[in-house]
Design a protein around this motif. Structure first.
Motif, mmCIF file in Angstrom:
data_model
loop_
_atom_site.group_PDB
_atom_site.id
_atom_site.type_symbol
_atom_site.label_atom_id
_atom_site.label_comp_id
_atom_site.label_asym_id
_atom_site.label_seq_id
_atom_site.Cartn_x
_atom_site.Cartn_y
_atom_site.Cartn_z
ATOM 1 N N ASN A 1 0.909 -1.186 0.165
ATOM 2 C CA ASN A 1 0.153 -0.020 0.130
ATOM 3 C C ASN A 1 0.881 1.416 -0.008
ATOM 4 O O ASN A 1 1.478 1.570 1.050
ATOM 5 N N LEU A 2 0.929 2.033 -0.866
ATOM 6 C CA LEU A 2 1.860 3.040 -1.235
ATOM 7 C C LEU A 2 1.309 4.426 -0.636
ATOM 8 O O LEU A 2 2.317 5.331 -0.321
ATOM 9 N N TRP A 3 0.266 4.317 0.167
ATOM 10 C CA TRP A 3 -0.462 5.406 0.899
ATOM 11 C C TRP A 3 0.187 5.182 2.493
ATOM 12 O O TRP A 3 0.244 6.178 3.006
ATOM 13 N N VAL A 4 0.751 4.100 2.578
ATOM 14 C CA VAL A 4 1.111 3.748 4.137
ATOM 15 C C VAL A 4 2.669 3.259 3.677
ATOM 16 O O VAL A 4 2.670 1.914 3.669
ATOM 17 N N ILE A 5 3.693 3.769 3.790
ATOM 18 C CA ILE A 5 4.942 3.259 3.492
ATOM 19 C C ILE A 5 5.892 3.357 4.794
ATOM 20 O O ILE A 5 6.087 4.401 5.536
ATOM 21 N N ASP A 6 6.260 2.313 4.984
ATOM 22 C CA ASP A 6 7.489 2.253 5.902
ATOM 23 C C ASP A 6 8.681 2.072 5.503
ATOM 24 O O ASP A 6 9.238 0.993 4.773
ATOM 25 N N TRP A 7 9.410 3.561 5.385
ATOM 26 C CA TRP A 7 10.604 3.437 4.762
ATOM 27 C C TRP A 7 11.716 2.541 5.219
ATOM 28 O O TRP A 7 12.661 2.292 4.402
ATOM 29 N N LEU A 8 11.804 2.182 6.462
ATOM 30 C CA LEU A 8 12.863 1.284 6.784
ATOM 31 C C LEU A 8 12.429 0.178 6.260
ATOM 32 O O LEU A 8 13.550 -0.840 5.695
ATOM 33 N N PHE A 9 11.278 -0.314 5.944
ATOM 34 C CA PHE A 9 11.206 -1.802 5.556
ATOM 35 C C PHE A 9 11.546 -1.611 4.015
ATOM 36 O O PHE A 9 12.231 -2.622 3.376
ATOM 37 N N ILE A 10 11.161 -0.515 3.305
ATOM 38 C CA ILE A 10 11.450 -0.479 1.719
ATOM 39 C C ILE A 10 12.895 -0.375 1.622
ATOM 40 O O ILE A 10 13.522 -1.073 0.687
ATOM 41 N N ILE A 11 13.727 0.268 2.296
ATOM 42 C CA ILE A 11 15.309 0.527 2.188
ATOM 43 C C ILE A 11 15.678 -0.666 2.562
ATOM 44 O O ILE A 11 16.474 -1.196 1.534
ATOM 45 N N GLN A 12 15.478 -1.630 3.589
ATOM 46 C CA GLN A 12 15.927 -2.908 3.769
ATOM 47 C C GLN A 12 15.661 -4.090 2.841
ATOM 48 O O GLN A 12 16.573 -4.692 2.450
ATOM 49 N N PHE A 13 14.298 -3.724 2.250
ATOM 50 C CA PHE A 13 14.081 -4.896 1.210
ATOM 51 C C PHE A 13 14.717 -4.450 0.175
ATOM 52 O O PHE A 13 15.263 -5.578 -0.580
ATOM 53 N N VAL A 14 14.940 -3.436 -0.405
ATOM 54 C CA VAL A 14 15.660 -3.116 -1.638
ATOM 55 C C VAL A 14 16.940 -3.630 -1.542
ATOM 56 O O VAL A 14 17.486 -4.295 -2.392
ATOM 57 N N ILE A 15 17.619 -3.271 -0.269
ATOM 58 C CA ILE A 15 19.214 -3.701 -0.111
ATOM 59 C C ILE A 15 19.096 -5.210 -0.229
ATOM 60 O O ILE A 15 20.057 -5.773 -0.837
ATOM 61 N N LEU A 16 18.287 -6.030 0.275
ATOM 62 C CA LEU A 16 18.088 -7.487 0.289
ATOM 63 C C LEU A 16 17.872 -7.949 -1.090
ATOM 64 O O LEU A 16 18.553 -9.028 -1.560
ATOM 65 N N ILE A 17 17.112 -7.230 -1.732
ATOM 66 C CA ILE A 17 16.929 -7.828 -3.361
ATOM 67 C C ILE A 17 18.117 -7.816 -4.001
ATOM 68 O O ILE A 17 18.641 -8.465 -4.865
ATOM 69 N N ALA A 18 19.281 -6.454 -3.912
ATOM 70 C CA ALA A 18 20.305 -6.468 -4.518
ATOM 71 C C ALA A 18 21.108 -7.509 -3.925
ATOM 72 O O ALA A 18 21.844 -8.048 -4.771
#
Length: 230
Positions: free
Chosen positions: A88-105
């Motif tokens: 849900n882009l209207w409720v974003i947990d930025w810590l989750f997004i940052i860590q998730f993107v790093i883990l994908i990389a």
């Protein structure tokens, strides 16, 4: 419509990290030359570079030489696209997004040669340190346990040292219940993978992709999962 856009965006992020991982390991530029088939060296057209869909349309083979394309990279693109489309882009947990993107990389690098770049670990560590609320005594004990675990693992080699780094970083920003659920989900998915995939000759598999899956699922269902064991 928004779900499709989110899916393509997530799949494109994974596709980019796949490219970066392959080229960095080879010592090549991530800009030039343009994307090409590693087998026949033919330059790929734009229609061949659409994440997920091109793989499906081409039936997992190069358009020019019919060489099979890596299914692992397709799986990362599919998972990342699906994961991002569920958010849900209207409720974003930025810590989750940052860590998730790093883990994908890190997953892409792990798939290429089962080695994790230190830069990714540092990024994960910094994002965790900023938000950690563990008492100093717990952090000191965790650091000591981390050091002992790495020393033992250095001789026994029962898990990748980078995996231990990742688990320590995630613990800093979450806690033991989260880590237990994440590990459980990661191991279940890894076992399912080993059931359907050929058993690796060296009995080693890249585990970061499974850690990433466990991290995503636990994060999205933590309100349900964490109370069960906390």
């Amino acid at each position: 419509m928004m779900i499709i856009i989110q899916f393509l965006f997530g799949a494109s992020i994974a596709s980019f990290f796949n490219l970066v991982a392959v080229r960095v390991v080879r010592g090549e530029s991530i800009v030039r030359p343009r994307s090409h088939c590693d087998s026949c060296q033919n330059q790929l057209a734009n229609i061949d570079l659409v994440p997920v869909f091109s793989y499906i349309i081409l039936k997992g083979k190069c358009r020019y030489c019919s060489q099979k394309l890596p299914i692992n990279f397709f799986a990362v693109e599919l998972f990342t696209g699906t994961a991002i489309s569920c958010l849900n882009l209207w409720v974003i947990d930025w810590l989750f997004i940052i860590q998730f993107v790093i883990l994908i990389a890190l997953s892409s690098f792990d798939l290429v040669n089962q080695q994790i770049p230190m830069g990714g670990i540092i990024g994960l560590l910094l994002s965790s340190v900023v938000v950690t609320d563990h008492p100093v005594q717990q952090i000191v004990m965790a650091v000591a346990l981390y050091g002992v675990t790495q020393m033992i693992n250095h001789h026994a080699q029962w898990i990748g040292s980078g995996d231990i780094d990742i688990y320590f970083c995630i613990w800093l920003s979450t806690g033991v219940p989260f880590l237990l659920w994440q590990t459980f989900i990661a191991c279940v998915v890894a076992l399912l993978y080993l059931i359907v995939a050929p058993w690796p000759k060296d009995s080693k598999i890249p585990f970061v992709p499974f850690i990433t899956i466990g991290y995503f699922v636990t994060s999205q269902l933590q309100n349900i999962l964490l109370p069960l064991i906390s």
